[in-house]
Design a protein around this motif. Structure first.
Motif, mmCIF file in Angstrom:
data_model
loop_
_atom_site.group_PDB
_atom_site.id
_atom_site.type_symbol
_atom_site.label_atom_id
_atom_site.label_comp_id
_atom_site.label_asym_id
_atom_site.label_seq_id
_atom_site.Cartn_x
_atom_site.Cartn_y
_atom_site.Cartn_z
ATOM 1 N N PHE A 57 3.049 -31.005 21.220
ATOM 2 C CA PHE A 57 4.078 -32.191 21.186
ATOM 3 C C PHE A 57 3.170 -33.431 20.880
ATOM 4 O O PHE A 57 3.513 -34.334 20.015
ATOM 5 N N PHE A 58 2.174 -33.533 21.657
ATOM 6 C CA PHE A 58 1.333 -34.732 21.351
ATOM 7 C C PHE A 58 0.726 -34.631 19.951
ATOM 8 O O PHE A 58 0.861 -35.573 19.225
ATOM 9 N N LEU A 59 0.335 -33.655 19.465
ATOM 10 C CA LEU A 59 -0.389 -33.432 18.152
ATOM 11 C C LEU A 59 0.808 -33.729 17.105
ATOM 12 O O LEU A 59 0.491 -34.638 16.085
ATOM 13 N N ARG A 60 1.888 -33.327 17.223
ATOM 14 C CA ARG A 60 2.938 -33.800 16.359
ATOM 15 C C ARG A 60 3.396 -35.280 16.413
ATOM 16 O O ARG A 60 3.608 -35.936 15.312
ATOM 17 N N LYS A 61 3.557 -35.853 17.596
ATOM 18 C CA LYS A 61 3.864 -37.316 17.604
ATOM 19 C C LYS A 61 3.052 -38.178 17.294
ATOM 20 O O LYS A 61 3.244 -39.217 16.833
ATOM 21 N N ARG A 62 1.624 -37.775 17.393
ATOM 22 C CA ARG A 62 0.591 -38.751 16.943
ATOM 23 C C ARG A 62 0.331 -38.320 15.487
ATOM 24 O O ARG A 62 -0.793 -38.870 14.865
ATOM 25 N N HIS A 63 0.976 -37.529 14.858
ATOM 26 C CA HIS A 63 0.925 -37.118 13.345
ATOM 27 C C HIS A 63 -0.571 -36.643 13.019
ATOM 28 O O HIS A 63 -0.961 -36.770 11.936
ATOM 29 N N LEU A 64 -1.249 -35.756 13.892
ATOM 30 C CA LEU A 64 -2.103 -35.184 13.773
ATOM 31 C C LEU A 64 -1.960 -33.871 13.028
ATOM 32 O O LEU A 64 -2.923 -33.519 12.108
ATOM 33 N N VAL A 65 -0.985 -33.247 13.486
ATOM 34 C CA VAL A 65 -0.403 -32.101 12.671
ATOM 35 C C VAL A 65 1.233 -32.367 12.422
ATOM 36 O O VAL A 65 1.627 -32.823 13.344
ATOM 37 N N SER A 66 1.560 -32.062 10.951
ATOM 38 C CA SER A 66 2.931 -32.338 10.935
ATOM 39 C C SER A 66 3.526 -31.157 9.926
ATOM 40 O O SER A 66 2.708 -30.503 9.210
ATOM 41 N N TRP A 67 4.578 -31.089 9.713
ATOM 42 C CA TRP A 67 5.178 -30.243 8.618
ATOM 43 C C TRP A 67 5.017 -30.613 7.300
ATOM 44 O O TRP A 67 4.999 -29.743 6.329
ATOM 45 N N ILE A 68 4.810 -31.937 7.041
ATOM 46 C CA ILE A 68 4.436 -32.290 5.653
ATOM 47 C C ILE A 68 3.217 -32.305 5.395
ATOM 48 O O ILE A 68 3.028 -31.415 4.124
ATOM 49 N N GLN A 69 2.277 -32.083 6.306
ATOM 50 C CA GLN A 69 1.012 -31.731 5.853
ATOM 51 C C GLN A 69 0.901 -30.206 5.426
ATOM 52 O O GLN A 69 0.293 -29.886 4.568
ATOM 53 N N GLY A 70 1.409 -29.398 6.122
ATOM 54 C CA GLY A 70 1.736 -27.754 6.026
ATOM 55 C C GLY A 70 2.424 -27.567 4.589
ATOM 56 O O GLY A 70 1.910 -26.933 3.789
ATOM 57 N N LEU A 71 3.567 -28.458 4.329
ATOM 58 C CA LEU A 71 4.141 -28.354 3.078
ATOM 59 C C LEU A 71 3.029 -28.682 1.670
ATOM 60 O O LEU A 71 2.934 -28.212 0.756
ATOM 61 N N VAL A 72 2.236 -29.911 2.022
ATOM 62 C CA VAL A 72 1.441 -30.327 0.762
ATOM 63 C C VAL A 72 0.227 -29.184 0.751
ATOM 64 O O VAL A 72 0.144 -28.977 -0.515
ATOM 65 N N LEU B 72 -10.796 -25.942 -0.315
ATOM 66 C CA LEU B 72 -10.407 -27.183 0.285
ATOM 67 C C LEU B 72 -8.973 -26.975 0.998
ATOM 68 O O LEU B 72 -8.819 -27.311 2.343
ATOM 69 N N ALA B 73 -7.995 -26.240 0.242
ATOM 70 C CA ALA B 73 -6.568 -26.192 1.046
ATOM 71 C C ALA B 73 -6.705 -25.145 2.009
ATOM 72 O O ALA B 73 -5.969 -25.251 3.208
ATOM 73 N N ALA B 74 -7.449 -24.070 1.861
ATOM 74 C CA ALA B 74 -7.554 -22.887 3.048
ATOM 75 C C ALA B 74 -7.997 -23.524 3.921
ATOM 76 O O ALA B 74 -8.010 -23.148 5.160
ATOM 77 N N MET B 75 -9.172 -24.493 3.647
ATOM 78 C CA MET B 75 -10.003 -24.715 5.146
ATOM 79 C C MET B 75 -8.944 -25.858 5.828
ATOM 80 O O MET B 75 -9.118 -25.579 7.142
ATOM 81 N N ALA B 76 -8.393 -26.551 5.215
ATOM 82 C CA ALA B 76 -7.590 -27.677 5.873
ATOM 83 C C ALA B 76 -6.186 -26.657 6.668
ATOM 84 O O ALA B 76 -5.942 -26.867 7.767
ATOM 85 N N LEU B 77 -5.826 -25.678 5.913
ATOM 86 C CA LEU B 77 -4.613 -24.929 6.587
ATOM 87 C C LEU B 77 -5.281 -24.014 7.851
ATOM 88 O O LEU B 77 -4.701 -23.930 8.682
ATOM 89 N N LEU B 78 -6.435 -23.576 7.725
ATOM 90 C CA LEU B 78 -7.250 -22.916 8.879
ATOM 91 C C LEU B 78 -7.620 -23.924 9.866
ATOM 92 O O LEU B 78 -7.193 -23.336 11.041
ATOM 93 N N TYR B 79 -7.791 -25.134 9.731
ATOM 94 C CA TYR B 79 -8.208 -25.897 10.657
ATOM 95 C C TYR B 79 -6.772 -26.491 11.174
ATOM 96 O O TYR B 79 -6.792 -26.685 12.775
ATOM 97 N N MET B 80 -5.696 -26.665 10.552
ATOM 98 C CA MET B 80 -4.424 -26.888 11.172
ATOM 99 C C MET B 80 -4.068 -25.897 12.022
ATOM 100 O O MET B 80 -3.488 -26.133 13.339
ATOM 101 N N GLY B 81 -4.311 -24.587 11.545
ATOM 102 C CA GLY B 81 -3.683 -23.580 12.574
ATOM 103 C C GLY B 81 -4.666 -23.544 13.572
ATOM 104 O O GLY B 81 -3.927 -23.120 14.859
ATOM 105 N N TYR B 82 -6.096 -23.778 13.770
ATOM 106 C CA TYR B 82 -6.964 -23.598 14.789
ATOM 107 C C TYR B 82 -6.282 -24.667 15.779
ATOM 108 O O TYR B 82 -6.198 -24.466 17.123
ATOM 109 N N LEU B 83 -6.173 -25.909 15.303
ATOM 110 C CA LEU B 83 -5.725 -27.033 16.136
ATOM 111 C C LEU B 83 -4.274 -27.077 16.851
ATOM 112 O O LEU B 83 -4.285 -26.994 18.066
ATOM 113 N N TYR B 84 -3.459 -26.391 15.917
ATOM 114 C CA TYR B 84 -2.066 -26.503 16.714
ATOM 115 C C TYR B 84 -1.986 -25.166 17.445
ATOM 116 O O TYR B 84 -1.249 -25.141 18.378
#
Length: 178
Positions: free
Chosen positions: A28-43, A71-83
């Protein structure tokens, strides 16, 4: 003997965080602080689709497509790890998160006690978030304290708590999320 006594200007809560509760709170914190969002995943999905289309059109992976893919795969993996993975690992590694804790909130200060220590803390709330099932108390350093709503005795106690926060920290921003 087990009856709780509190004064009208005090709120006393006792709780023990559960793993799923903590994981949900961090997400919840990650979403509300916009550290992880559905828009990032869509991009990222669109970037991967663009790499696939460009690779198909060119007939092979060139340097730019490979760089974008990596770069996209690394960002996707990091977002998955973080979230997905990190919140549960944090809870599993920190035994203090699983211990029962008691807070006594009054106009003057906050008393906190767990199995290892007891402390009187100054009110230092810059933001109060009330999310689904949890309070987040943010201090001036950007740290937060989680308080499950289930620890409060009812809606009246929730209102008293929010009033205490407002009295003790008049500059605190109170945000209610549903």
């Amino acid at each position: 003997m087990g009856e709780r006594v509190t004064w009208p200007e005090q709120v006393r809560i006792e709780f023990q965080l559960e793993r799923k509760e903590y994981v949900r709170a961090v997400r919840f914190f990650l979403r509300k602080r916009h550290l992880v969002s559905w828009i990032q995943g869509l991009v990222l999905v669109l970037a991967l689709a663009a790499v696939a289309v460009l690779t198909w059109m060119i007939g092979h992976l060139n340097f730019l497509n490979t760089l974008l893919l990596v770069l996209a795969a690394m960002a996707l993996l990091y977002m998955g790890y973080l979230y997905l993975w990190k919140p549960g690992r944090l809870f599993d590694r920190d035994p203090a998160l699983r211990e029962p804790v008691t807070f006594l909130f009054s106009r003057e200060d906050v008393a906190r006690q767990d199995g290892r220590s007891a402390a009187i803390l100054e009110w230092d709330v810059k933001e109060l978030w009330r999310g689904t099932g949890l309070y987040f108390l943010f201090d001036g350093a950007g740290n937060y304290t989680l308080l499950p709503l289930r620890a409060f005795q009812g809606p009246e106690e929730l209102e008293r708590f929010e009033a205490l926060v407002g009295q003790a920290c008049p500059d605190a921003k109170i945000r209610l999320y549903h």
